[in-house]
Structure formats: structure tokens, C-alpha cells
Write a protein that holds these residues in place. Structure first.
Motif, PDB file in Angstrom:
ATOM      1  N   ILE A 176      34.241  42.536  30.951  1.00 42.31           N
ATOM      2  CA  ILE A 176      35.380  42.636  30.027  1.00 42.31           C
ATOM      3  C   ILE A 176      35.564  44.091  29.559  1.00 42.31           C
ATOM      4  CG2 ILE A 176      34.188  42.109  27.831  1.00 42.31           C
ATOM      5  CD1 ILE A 176      37.521  40.556  28.956  1.00 42.31           C
ATOM      6  N   HIS A 194      42.282  39.568  37.270  1.00 44.81           N
ATOM      7  CA  HIS A 194      41.848  40.539  36.263  1.00 44.81           C
ATOM      8  C   HIS A 194      42.979  41.066  35.380  1.00 44.81           C
ATOM      9  CE1 HIS A 194      38.561  40.055  38.935  1.00 44.81           C
ATOM     10  NE2 HIS A 194      39.103  40.788  39.888  1.00 44.81           N
ATOM     11  N   THR A 195      44.048  40.299  35.263  1.00 43.32           N
ATOM     12  CA  THR A 195      45.093  40.631  34.293  1.00 43.32           C
ATOM     13  C   THR A 195      44.558  40.239  32.912  1.00 43.32           C
ATOM     14  OG1 THR A 195      46.724  40.015  35.954  1.00 43.32           O
ATOM     15  CG2 THR A 195      47.515  40.169  33.681  1.00 43.32           C
ATOM     16  N   PRO A 196      44.747  41.102  31.902  1.00 44.44           N
ATOM     17  CA  PRO A 196      44.233  40.732  30.573  1.00 44.44           C
ATOM     18  C   PRO A 196      44.965  39.523  29.978  1.00 44.44           C
ATOM     19  CG  PRO A 196      45.388  42.862  30.501  1.00 44.44           C
ATOM     20  CD  PRO A 196      45.318  42.459  31.940  1.00 44.44           C
ATOM     21  N   LEU A 241      38.380  45.849  31.266  1.00 46.86           N
ATOM     22  CA  LEU A 241      39.721  45.580  30.727  1.00 46.86           C
ATOM     23  C   LEU A 241      39.942  46.332  29.416  1.00 46.86           C
ATOM     24  CD1 LEU A 241      39.003  42.763  32.437  1.00 46.86           C
ATOM     25  CD2 LEU A 241      41.179  42.116  31.419  1.00 46.86           C
ATOM     26  N   TYR A 287      31.977  38.628  29.415  1.00 46.05           N
ATOM     27  CA  TYR A 287      33.340  38.342  29.879  1.00 46.05           C
ATOM     28  C   TYR A 287      34.316  37.951  28.782  1.00 46.05           C
ATOM     29  CZ  TYR A 287      30.726  38.359  34.221  1.00 46.05           C
ATOM     30  OH  TYR A 287      29.916  38.725  35.257  1.00 46.05           O
ATOM     31  N   GLN A 338      40.123  37.452  31.036  1.00 44.36           N
ATOM     32  CA  GLN A 338      40.884  37.936  32.192  1.00 44.36           C
ATOM     33  C   GLN A 338      41.344  36.762  33.053  1.00 44.36           C
ATOM     34  OE1 GLN A 338      38.057  39.757  35.291  1.00 44.36           O
ATOM     35  NE2 GLN A 338      36.713  39.366  33.559  1.00 44.36           N
TER      36      GLN A 338
END
Ligand code: ADP
Length: 559
Positions: A19, A265-267, A22, A39, A261
């Protein structure tokens, strides 16, 4: 192209990035976050303050047609659209609700998206996550204990035990607790009275947490919760009892949004999850606001169809948050439209263009509603592998002939790649369409005027009836100064009308308001049509029957 894997299998085959990656990509500072393992992270409220002068990103609301047991995939499209923006190199963030354990253990169907459009780690998010819902349960039940203790200790406020509105809650489906007797066992064990349990997501504390702007606002809203009435029939608030400080304290971490995510892996900020019938059905305002500070595009959703979730998003959440949504995505599936056109669930695998054509009426009504709010929109067809070419063509043609922007999306099967056209169309309508967003009613309108506007314009109803009880309550609420709050409609999600059996697009119907519930803390008046279930029961074969954990501690069978 049949996908043989279950959602959890796909999820567990995805390699997550830490995490922290991100956090760095979002330009968050060390003090903006608290790590919850590798994460998950909580975002501190200072982040909002620190970024207050930064321009807000565009807020895109994902809504849907009336749900059917065939499923619509609103969460899946929300996640998929966020991932698609990401592939287009746009800075996008997803803001979604956190799932409740009751439905997770009860009915099959995730709340973290599906296929190749999921938020992760789905086991954590679907189970205890960062403990927010447990904190809400505790705050809710602490208040219940304070009320009963007040009565036991002499009842200075003269609380009428028969007129207590505040119920206990649990984040489970447990029908045996709907109606209970408490305080049995003699003088030392409290005052006996009838009590009730709701599921935690139906708690007013959940609605408050999701509408509060900051900690002072959270405390202010908790203080004004009306817990019941005195023997003189006057409202009694948390402020009268004096516990707003303690209850706010119990929520000091729960109010911080959770960052996770997606599979690409898009927040995604997952925070709060009020019921979309008895409450307003949207993730927290703080989560949406932080997302708008961190991203150029925020993809968010609201519960059930546009008649419930979107209406409340636009009338309640956007009003409290003083923001203007940039665009709306209306999700429809061919299966669900066929059901609206009269096809039974077990016959959905057969092609039926006629029923689809009829069921489109339901989509049409929701499009009209979004237009009535003055917002630009795109219809997203969430494609299922069983949809036939003829059916897909029928729906696309209808949209094109009626000038409704439409995109066939395959985000479930292909992840963000399956939503690229949808993302491009959303960007296009945001950049090139008029946005005349206007709420359909003013808070100054009378309770009845507000309800009539929703019933006519959003449901397509002819008129609204009130029971004698509801009529009496309106007079009381006016006397107490509560008539200027927005209305939160509690209606079946399955139909545009207040009768769950009327699918498609019912016309010339009357909506009956059975009774009202003041959610003064949250800041709305709940108008109940029909019997609304606030403590669900479990089905004959609960989803929990399939769940297990491996010897190594890995979850199995969560969808
Ligand atoms: P909603 O948010 O409308 O309740 P979800 O996105 O949670 O719907 O989807 C409900 C279930 O349907 C999930 O288990 C998901 O995997 C499944 N689903 C969604 N879209 C599709 C699709 N296009 N094909 C197959 N299954 C899908």
C-alpha cells in the motif's frame, strides 16, 4: 470465454503491491496515513485540511436500473471504470462502501466487485476490514446501554420506555433478534421493556459517520440524535443524556477512510456503508472529499437503483457535501432488463429480444430521472457471457436511436481494458455536455411537497397517500422544527413503485407513506413505504455454508 474461476480465486491469484506504493503515487505525506498492515491504510482527516486549496477532481456517480435477483454489477463497473481511467493514464480514485457481514454470510454476492474488477484484499474487506463497522456497533450499543441505565437510575429525563426509538444493532443477519424483551430478572437487572435489533449498517450512527464533515460535525450530529420521547411526548436527544463526547470518541478511528487497491492497483477508498433504504446508501462524505483532493476523477457508487441510491446521493450527500457531480453512469444488464420484461430467473439463459425490448422501459425511466437532475450520463451495459448478439444489438440500437450515450463494457471479464470506451465516453460528456445539476426539491418545501416531487419525478407515481399515523407524525415533526430536513425514502429496491412485484415501468400508481422515522442526527426524515426490513434473516442455505479457512489461514468460499 467462460470464466471458470470464482471471484475469490481470481482475487487470490492477483499479486498486490504494498500500500506504501499507492501512498507514494498519490503524493500522500507520512502524517496523512496510518498503515494497517501491508495492504491497508487509514487516511487521516488532516489530509483534507492540508489539501483544502487544491482543486477538486470530477465526481462520477455509478448507479443502476432497479436490481433483480439476476444482479446488475454496479460495484464491478465502478471498479472497472476506475481501472480503465488508470489505463488511460488519468489519475482516478474509486470511492466505495464497505460490505456488511450480514449479507456476506447470508446471500451469495460480493460487495467488492467481481471477476477482473475487484478491490483487494477482498477477504479482509468482506470480513472485519479495519474494524469500522465493529466500532459503529459498539457506539450504537453503548448509547442503548446509556439509555437503559438512565431509566434504571431514576429516569430524570422521564424517558417513556414505550417510546424509545433507539435500537440495538449487530452486524449479522439474525431474525430472532428483531423483537426482544430486555431487563428481565427483577429490580437489580434494569427496567423490563420491549426492544429491537437492527443490522449495524441500518444504525443512524452509520449514516452520521457517512455524512459528517469532520470530528466536530460528527459530535454535533451525534448530540442531536433523537433517541425517543418523554412521557410528555417531547423528543429526547443524546445531548440531553450527555454522551456525545464518549460516542464520538468510540468513532475516532472509524471516521478515517480506508485506502486499498484494485486488481490493477488503482487506488480505492472503501469507507462506510449505510443501508440504501432506511438510510442514504453512499460511502462516507469524507472518503469522497479526500478522493476528490487526491484524484482528477473519482468513481463512486450509491446503493440499489437510481430511484434510491442516486436520488439520495444527489439530494442528501451532495447537498451536505456541497459538491456537484460531474456525470452519472447508469449500469444495466441484459439479464435484469429481461426480468423487467417478464422473464423468470431460470429462463434467462434463453434469448428473448421481445422481453428485453419491454424491460428497457425500466432503464428509460432511470435515464429520465438523471436528466431531470440536469446531469450528463452514459449507459453502461455490463456484459454477461450469456448475452446473445441479438440482445446486445437490440439494447445498443435502442440507446443509439434515442440519443443515449452507451457503452458495452466487459470489465468483469477483462478488467480495465473492458471499460476503456466507457471511460472515454465519460470524459467526453464531462468535457462537452451541459451540466445543469439542480436538486428536484428545496429543503424549505414542506415534507409532503418533497415526497410528492420524488414520487412523481423519480418513481413515475401519480400520487402519494399517507396513513393516519403518518399524517399525525407530519404535524408533530413540523412542531419540533424537523420539516426542513431532506427526505430519505425507504422503499423496496426491486420496483420503481412501493410494491416489489411491479417490475418494468409501473404507471399510474400511488405510493403510500406508512410512517416516518426521524434521523435527526444524520439530518434527514425517513419516509417508510411498506414494511422495510432493517434486520435481515438468513436464507435456507446461507453462503456461510461454503466458507472455510485453510490450515495456512487463507480464506476460501467467499464467493
Ligand atoms: P451490485 O454492486 O450491483 O450489487 P456487483 O458488482 O457486486 O453488483 O456484482 C454482483 C455479483 O455479480 C458479483 O459476484 C459479480 O462477480 C457478478 N457479476 C457482475 N458482473 C458480472 C458479469 N458481467 N458477468 C458475470 N458475473 C458478474
Amino acid at each position: 470465454t467462460m470464466n471458470p474461476k470464482t471471484d475469490i480465486e481470481i482475487a487470490q491469484h492477483t499479486k498486490l503491491v504494498p500500500i506504501q506504493k499507492l501512498i507514494d503515487d498519490l503524493d500522500l505525506l507520512e502524517d496523512d496515513v496510518e498503515l494497517y498492515g501491508k495492504y491497508k491504510a487509514k487516511l487521516s482527516l488532516n489530509t483534507l485540511e492540508r489539501l483544502q486549496d487544491k482543486k477538486d477532481g470530477k465526481i462520477i456517480l455509478v448507479t443502476a436500473i432497479n436490481p433483480t435477483p439476476a444482479g446488475e454489477g454496479k460495484s464491478t463497473v465502478t471498479v472497472g471504470l476506475g481501472q480503465a481511467f488508470n489505463l488511460l493514464n488519468k489519475k482516478a480514485i474509486i470511492a466505495m462502501r464497505e460490505p456488511s457481514l450480514g449479507p456476506t454470510m447470508g446471500m451469495k454476492g460480493g460487495a467488492t466487485g467481481g471477476g477482473y474488477s475487484q478491490v483487494l484484499p477482498m477477504e479482509d474487506i468482506n470480513l472485519h476490514f479495519t474494524g469500522d463497522i465493529h466500532a459503529i456497533t459498539t457506539a450504537n450499543n453503548a448509547l442503548a446501554a446509556f439509555i437503559d441505565n438512565h431509566i434504571h437510575q431514576g429516569n430524570d429525563l422521564r424517558i417513556d420506555p414505550r417510546r424509545i426509538l433507539w435500537k440495538r444493532v449487530l452486524d449479522l443477519n439474525d431474525r430472532a433478534l428483531r423483537n426482544v424483551t430486555i431487563g428481565l430478572g427483577g429490580v437489580t437487572n434494569g427496567m423490563p421493556r420491549e426492544d429491537h435489533f437492527d443490522i449495524t449498517v441500518a444504525s443512524e450512527i452509520m449514516a452520521i459517520l457517512c455524512l459528517a464533515k469532520d470530528i466536530p460535525d460528527l459530535r454535533f450530529r451525534i448530540a442531536r440524535i433523537v433517541v425517543g420521547y418523554s412521557f410528555e411526548k417531547m423528543p429526547i436527544s443524546v445531548a440531553d443524556l450527555g454522551y456525545e463526547g464518549a460516542l464520538t470518541l468510540l468513532l475516532k478511528d472509524a471516521i478515517k477512510p480506508n485506502l486499498v487497491q484494485t486488481m490493477e492497483h488503482t487506488p480505492a477508498i472503501i469507507h462506510g456503508g449505510p443501508f440504501a433504504n432506511i438510510a442514504h446508501g453512499c460511502n462516507s462524505l469524507i472518503a469522497t472529499k479526500i478522493a476528490a483532493k487526491l484524484g482528477d476523477y473519482v468513481v463512486t457508487e450509491a446503493g440499489f437503483g437510481a430511484d434510491l441510491g442516486a436520488e439520495k446521493f444527489l439530494h442528501i450527500k451532495a447537498r451536505v457535501g456541497q459538491f456537484k457531480p460531474a456525470a452519472v453512469v447508469i449500469v444495466a444488464t441484459i439479464r435484469a432488463l429481461k426480468m423487467h420484461g417478464g422473464v423468470a430467473k431460470d429462463e434467462l439463459t434463453n434469448e428473448n429480444v421481445t422481453a428485453l425490448g419491454k424491460g428497457i422501459e425500466n432503464l428509460q425511466k432511470h435515464i429520465e430521472t438523471i436528466k431531470a437532475f440536469g446531469l450528463p450520463y452514459v449507459v453502461a451495459i455490463n456484459k454477461f457471457v450469456i448475452d446473445t448478439e441479438n440482445e446486445v444489438l437490440t439494447l445498443l440500437t435502442w440507446c443509439n436511436e434515442n440519443d443515449h450515450p452507451v457503452s458495452l463494457t466487459e470489465v468483469w471479464e477483462k478488467g480495465g481494458k473492458g471499460g476503456l470506451q466507457l471511460a472515454e465516453m465519460v470524459i467526453n460528456i464531462i468535457d462537452n455536455s451541459q451540466n445543469n445539476f439542480t436538486p428536484l426539491y428545496n429543503t424549505k418545501d414542506s415534507i409532503k411537497e418533497k415526497i410528492l416531487e420524488i414520487a412523481r419525478t423519480v418513481y413515475g407515481a401519480k400520487s402519494v397517500d399517507y396513513t393516519t399515523k403518518a399524517e399525525k407524525q407530519i404535524k408533530e415533526f413540523e412542531k419540533f422544527g424537523w420539516s426542513t430536513f431532506p427526505i430519505c425514502m425507504a422503499k423496496t429496491q426491486y420496483s420503481l413503485s412501493d410494491s416489489s412485484q411491479k417490475l418494468g415501468r409501473p404507471r399510474d400508481f400511488t405510493v403510500t407513506i406508512r410512517e416516518f422515522k426521524p434521523s435527526i442526527g444524520a439530518g434527514f426524515i425517513v419516509a417508510l413505504t411498506g414494511e422495510i426490513m432493517t434486520m435481515p434473516g438468513l436464507p435456507k442455505k446461507p453462503a456461510a455454508l461454503n466458507m472455510n479457512v485453510t490450515d495456512k489461514g487463507q480464506a476460501t468460499g467467499l464467493y
